[in-house]
Design a protein around this motif. Structure first.
Motif, mmCIF file in Angstrom:
data_model
loop_
_atom_site.group_PDB
_atom_site.id
_atom_site.type_symbol
_atom_site.label_atom_id
_atom_site.label_comp_id
_atom_site.label_asym_id
_atom_site.label_seq_id
_atom_site.Cartn_x
_atom_site.Cartn_y
_atom_site.Cartn_z
ATOM 1 N N LEU A 143 126.820 -43.396 60.995
ATOM 2 C CA LEU A 143 126.434 -44.787 61.189
ATOM 3 C C LEU A 143 127.682 -45.649 61.364
ATOM 4 N N GLY A 144 127.710 -46.421 62.424
ATOM 5 C CA GLY A 144 128.861 -47.271 62.695
ATOM 6 C C GLY A 144 129.815 -46.686 63.706
ATOM 7 N N LEU A 145 129.637 -45.413 64.065
ATOM 8 C CA LEU A 145 130.459 -44.808 65.114
ATOM 9 C C LEU A 145 129.793 -45.116 66.457
ATOM 10 N N GLY A 146 130.213 -46.162 67.094
ATOM 11 C CA GLY A 146 129.527 -46.680 68.271
ATOM 12 C C GLY A 146 128.584 -47.800 67.858
ATOM 13 N N ASP A 147 128.080 -48.522 68.813
ATOM 14 C CA ASP A 147 127.188 -49.641 68.542
ATOM 15 C C ASP A 147 125.757 -49.127 68.429
ATOM 16 N N PRO A 148 125.160 -49.144 67.212
ATOM 17 C CA PRO A 148 123.803 -48.610 67.063
ATOM 18 C C PRO A 148 122.750 -49.438 67.785
ATOM 19 N N ALA A 149 123.076 -50.681 68.182
ATOM 20 C CA ALA A 149 122.111 -51.512 68.905
ATOM 21 C C ALA A 149 122.067 -51.197 70.387
ATOM 22 N N GLU A 150 122.948 -50.334 70.879
ATOM 23 C CA GLU A 150 122.931 -49.975 72.292
ATOM 24 C C GLU A 150 121.641 -49.233 72.652
ATOM 25 N N VAL A 151 121.238 -49.355 73.914
ATOM 26 C CA VAL A 151 120.030 -48.672 74.374
ATOM 27 C C VAL A 151 120.183 -47.160 74.259
ATOM 28 N N ALA A 152 121.418 -46.668 74.312
ATOM 29 C CA ALA A 152 121.639 -45.224 74.214
ATOM 30 C C ALA A 152 121.226 -44.671 72.861
ATOM 31 N N ASN A 153 121.181 -45.507 71.817
ATOM 32 C CA ASN A 153 120.756 -45.053 70.489
ATOM 33 C C ASN A 153 119.239 -45.139 70.410
ATOM 34 N N GLN A 154 118.559 -44.026 70.659
ATOM 35 C CA GLN A 154 117.106 -43.974 70.668
ATOM 36 C C GLN A 154 116.587 -43.532 69.306
ATOM 37 N N SER A 155 116.831 -44.368 68.300
ATOM 38 C CA SER A 155 116.321 -44.127 66.950
ATOM 39 C C SER A 155 115.590 -45.370 66.479
ATOM 40 N N LEU A 156 114.832 -45.244 65.382
ATOM 41 C CA LEU A 156 114.126 -46.397 64.839
ATOM 42 C C LEU A 156 115.096 -47.488 64.404
ATOM 43 N N TYR A 157 116.259 -47.105 63.902
ATOM 44 C CA TYR A 157 117.266 -48.091 63.510
ATOM 45 C C TYR A 157 117.737 -48.884 64.718
ATOM 46 N N GLY A 158 117.998 -48.200 65.817
ATOM 47 C CA GLY A 158 118.387 -48.894 67.040
ATOM 48 C C GLY A 158 117.280 -49.807 67.548
ATOM 49 N N LEU A 159 116.008 -49.371 67.456
ATOM 50 C CA LEU A 159 114.888 -50.200 67.889
ATOM 51 C C LEU A 159 114.806 -51.480 67.072
ATOM 52 N N VAL A 160 114.966 -51.366 65.754
ATOM 53 C CA VAL A 160 114.910 -52.553 64.895
ATOM 54 C C VAL A 160 116.019 -53.534 65.253
ATOM 55 N N LEU A 161 117.214 -53.023 65.500
ATOM 56 C CA LEU A 161 118.320 -53.908 65.863
ATOM 57 C C LEU A 161 118.074 -54.570 67.217
ATOM 58 N N ARG A 162 117.536 -53.814 68.187
ATOM 59 C CA ARG A 162 117.289 -54.394 69.512
ATOM 60 C C ARG A 162 116.174 -55.421 69.499
ATOM 61 N N LEU A 163 115.283 -55.354 68.505
ATOM 62 C CA LEU A 163 114.240 -56.362 68.374
ATOM 63 C C LEU A 163 114.747 -57.635 67.732
ATOM 64 N N GLY A 164 116.011 -57.651 67.315
ATOM 65 C CA GLY A 164 116.609 -58.857 66.748
ATOM 66 C C GLY A 164 116.443 -59.001 65.261
ATOM 67 N N LEU A 165 115.951 -57.975 64.562
ATOM 68 C CA LEU A 165 115.789 -58.050 63.111
ATOM 69 C C LEU A 165 117.098 -57.735 62.416
ATOM 70 N N SER A 166 117.307 -58.337 61.278
ATOM 71 C CA SER A 166 118.538 -58.096 60.519
ATOM 72 C C SER A 166 118.286 -58.423 59.057
ATOM 73 N N GLY A 167 119.244 -57.998 58.218
ATOM 74 C CA GLY A 167 119.161 -58.303 56.803
ATOM 75 C C GLY A 167 118.109 -57.493 56.080
ATOM 76 N N PRO A 168 117.626 -57.998 54.920
ATOM 77 C CA PRO A 168 116.629 -57.250 54.132
ATOM 78 C C PRO A 168 115.332 -56.993 54.886
ATOM 79 N N VAL A 169 114.937 -57.927 55.746
ATOM 80 C CA VAL A 169 113.693 -57.720 56.504
ATOM 81 C C VAL A 169 113.807 -56.488 57.395
ATOM 82 N N ALA A 170 114.936 -56.370 58.093
ATOM 83 C CA ALA A 170 115.139 -55.214 58.961
ATOM 84 C C ALA A 170 115.135 -53.921 58.159
#
Length: 721
Positions: free
Chosen positions: A241-268
């Motif tokens: 985690l943190g090696l590369g930008d996890p919000a990039e489209v190339a990261n096809q994981s649930l964590y990447g999806l949450v970041l791309r939806l604009g969620l952050s903090g405890p809610v995310a």
């Protein structure tokens, strides 16, 4: 399912040899595989050194001194585990070119090995019937898939863990060997440690223990040799985690999806944990259920899909598990059996922009389509169990009887049988979208030079003057002088080109599924022939002929060296004028409506559309009159090809279009007496049943639609009258 010491797979088998025909098919398929492999190698090795093996270069430091201890994750270029770096350390001594060649050929061998293991783990064909050789098909699909192509390009090790897991679950029967193989795979990709849970839940607890132990030993060994790098990977960048930008489209994981939806903090964090828990619970339960059913390859693929979904980062080259889910059988009808495999192959081989339009509303689906496919496979797709009747014998597809044609030898392809049932909507939408994307790209690639296009324009203009058809200039200027007519034709030209054909297709799909395939196939043939015309004869339309004085009523005055069409300028080939698909598609609509509409006023409306379209394309100076003639010719050729290849259009009543309901299994007894057999849903009867069919043999194929016919229960296949 077998317990400790037994293999997970209980139904795997190699494809059955089918004699000379199957041998020829296998040879042709292996030739295709060889061509794909050579093409991949050539395309990769022709790239400059700085544009290939990017991840491999970050690890091995090509062109310079190898990375010293403690510097492996200094700049974030390397994202593998310390164990992977430790195992591959001896390769650093190889030169750049030697390592690149060896890595490429080694990866190719790994891909072939994955294809062989996966193909041999497929369930045994029903009744031992001959099937198309599965090994070359599997290898070809792997070579075409985005994860494998990405692996070649980046120089990654992601194929090796997949092969190790497949060997552990589908080949070896020893618990220690199975656990060791999967443990080493998890040492390369920590998310695969989820397979230890899978083994535990399926009763292979000793193998699960070995998996965890080997993984821990590998991590400890890497920590002992590379302590600073291991501390950075496991503590500062937990599991990468943190090696590369996890919000990039190339990261096809649930964590990447949450970041791309604009969620952050405890809610995310809460959303991520809740969704990941649901995916793990549902996905693993389904995987265990299919493993107990004897579908080991499907169970392994579903577990892999869960692992890549819940991992912090899952790059594209790690999503090979999704392609393996084609081993599952979804769909109880024969016409639905191919929906999931085709959808997966399209998703795994084509860019997302070809599958979905570039619309803001669809961007969350388009940017996460690989992840959504993995989650759907793990949690939603209703794969059949082996005990279900439709697993081996899906419900048969209703075909139209062969129609009589006035042409001798028609149909030329008697195996192309006319299917009367409605095709699957999802698959149809995917194919239409992919077909249109391919059409757009080929149309753009067919653009010729301006000089050639204008020379062809002068030829067309000269032919029209000779034939007294050169009315474009007079009509164009008359339209410009009539404001309301100019506005109407501009609106008609820009708005009805796609709306009317899509509406006709939609109505046919809902109301006339028997004619939908006939009409859709004719439109496809016409479009392919038009692409050939664009390629061979680039033509400047009247509005792009500077010496003739035409007025572009839609786009305004143009710079002929750089025409402007607004937002579509970069995606439009201005010289794709002959034939005119504006008129061709409108004529197709008119023919279909006139042939199928039940009321006179509907047929009259169908005739008005091509009439208004030809007025619009000529009045706005977008086409020559002969372009419309060319459009009519390709449409006529499209309908003609369908007739010649598959026979006349089916003419059946609505009752004959229903898919037959499943019949109860036959009871042992005396052979049935030949006699009339009722047609499913038609209320009619056919003639006597051939003795070969009564005895359970497969009836000979007739003419019509394009899907293979499945056997009904007891060897009988409903035949519409």
């Amino acid at each position: 399912m077998k317990r400790e010491g037994g293999g997970l797979a209980t139904a795997g088998a190699a494809p059955v040899d089918g004699g000379g025909g199957a041998g020829t098919a296998r040879l042709l398929l292996w030739l295709v595989v060889t061509a794909l492999g050579v093409r991949q190698l050539v395309a990769l090795l022709r790239l400059p050194p700085g544009e290939r093996f990017l991840d491999l270069e970050a690890w091995a430091a090509f062109g310079g001194v190898p990375r010293p201890s403690g510097e492996l994750y200094a700049d974030g270029g390397y994202s593998g585990t310390p164990f992977a770096a430790l195992v591959l350390t001896p390769l650093k001594r190889a030169g750049e070119q030697g390592l690149g060649l060896g890595w490429t050929f080694g990866t190719l061998l790994l891909v072939v090995a994955v294809g062989v293991v996966a193909a041999r783990a497929l369930p045994r064909p029903a009744q031992g019937r001959t099937v198309l050789p599965a090994v070359p098909v599997a290898v070809a699909l792997l070579l075409l898939s985005l994860p494998v192509r990405n692996t070649f390009f980046l120089g990654q090790t992601s194929v090796l863990p997949v092969l190790l897991v497949l060997l552990g679950c589908c080949v070896t029967r020893d618990a220690r060997a199975r656990g060791a193989l999967i443990g080493v795979a998890a040492a390369f990709q920590p998310a695969l440690l989820l397979f230890a849970v899978f083994l535990w839940c399926t009763g292979h607890r000793r193998a699960a223990g070995w998996t965890a132990g080997v993984f821990g030993a590998a991590a400890a060994l890497a920590w002992a040799v590379l302590p600073e790098d291991s501390a950075a990977y496991w503590l500062r960048h937990p599991a990468g985690l943190g090696l590369g930008d996890p919000a990039e489209v190339a990261n096809q994981s649930l964590y990447g999806l949450v970041l791309r939806l604009g969620l952050s903090g405890p809610v995310a964090l809460l959303v991520l944990l809740a969704v990941a828990a649901v995916v793990c619970h549902v996905g693993l339960r389904r995987a265990v259920r299919y493993a107990e059913d004897g579908q080991t390859l499907l169970a392994v693929a579903l577990t892999g899909c869960v692992a890549v979904a819940v991992a912090p980062v899952s790059w594209q080259h790690q999503l090979l598990w999704v392609l393996l889910t084609v081993a599952g059988r979804a769909g109880r009808g024969a016409s639905d059996r191919y929906v999931w495999p085709v959808a997966v192959v399209l998703v795994m081989t084509l860019p997302a922009r070809m599958l979905l339009p570039n619309m803001e509303l669809l961007s969350p689906v388009r940017d996460n389509i690989l992840l959504l496919t993995a989650v759907a496979a793990a949690c939603c797709v209703p794969f059949l169990r082996r005990a279900e009747r439709e697993f081996a014998r899906p419900r048969p597809t209703v075909h139209a009887p062969p129609g009589a044609s006035r042409l001798r030898g028609v149909p030329l392809l008697p195996f192309w049988r006319r299917v009367l049932t409605r095709p699957n909507l999802l698959l149809e939408l995917l194919l239409i979208r992919v077909g249109y994307s391919a059409y757009s790209q080929v149309r753009m690639a067919a653009a010729g030079s301006r000089a050639t296009a204008e020379a062809h324009g002068e030829q067309i203009h000269a032919i029209e003057r000779f034939l007294l058809l050169d009315i474009e200039h007079r009509v164009n200027h008359a339209v410009v002088r009539t404001g309301w007519l100019e506005g109407f034709l501009n609106f008609y030209y820009t708005s009805f080109h796609f709306v009317v054909p899509l509406t006709v297709l939609g109505v046919l799909y809902v109301r006339r599924p028997d004619a939908y395939r006939w009409a859709r196939t004719a439109l496809g043939f016409a479009t392919l022939l038009a692409l050939l015309g664009f390629w061979l004869y680039p033509l400047a339309p009247p509005r792009l002929m500077p010496a003739l004085g035409f007025i572009d009523t839609v786009h305004g005055v143009q710079d002929f060296s750089r025409p402007d069409y607004g937002s579509l300028t970069a995606f439009t080939n201005q010289y794709a004028a002959m034939p005119s698909l504006h008129f061709g598609w409108s004529l197709w609509c008119g023919v279909v409506v006139v042939a199928l509409a039940p009321k006179l006023w509907m047929r009259l409306l169908g005739l008005l559309h091509p009439l208004f379209t030809v007025c619009a394309i000529v009045g706005t100076a977008n086409h020559w009159v002969l372009d419309a003639v060319g459009g009519a010719m390709v449409v006529a050729a499209g309908f003609g090809l369908v007739h010649v290849l598959a026979g006349p259009r089916p003419r059946v009543r609505t009752g004959a279009m229903r898919e037959p309901a499943p019949q109860p299994a036959p009871v042992a007894g005396p052979a049935p007496v030949a006699g009339p057999v009722p047609v499913a849903g038609s209320g009619q009867e056919t003639g006597p049943v051939p003795e070969a069919v009564r005895d359970g043999a497969t009836p000979a194929k007739g003419a019509g639609g394009g899907e293979p016919e499945a056997e009904g229960e007891g060897g009988r296949v409903p035949s519409p009258g």
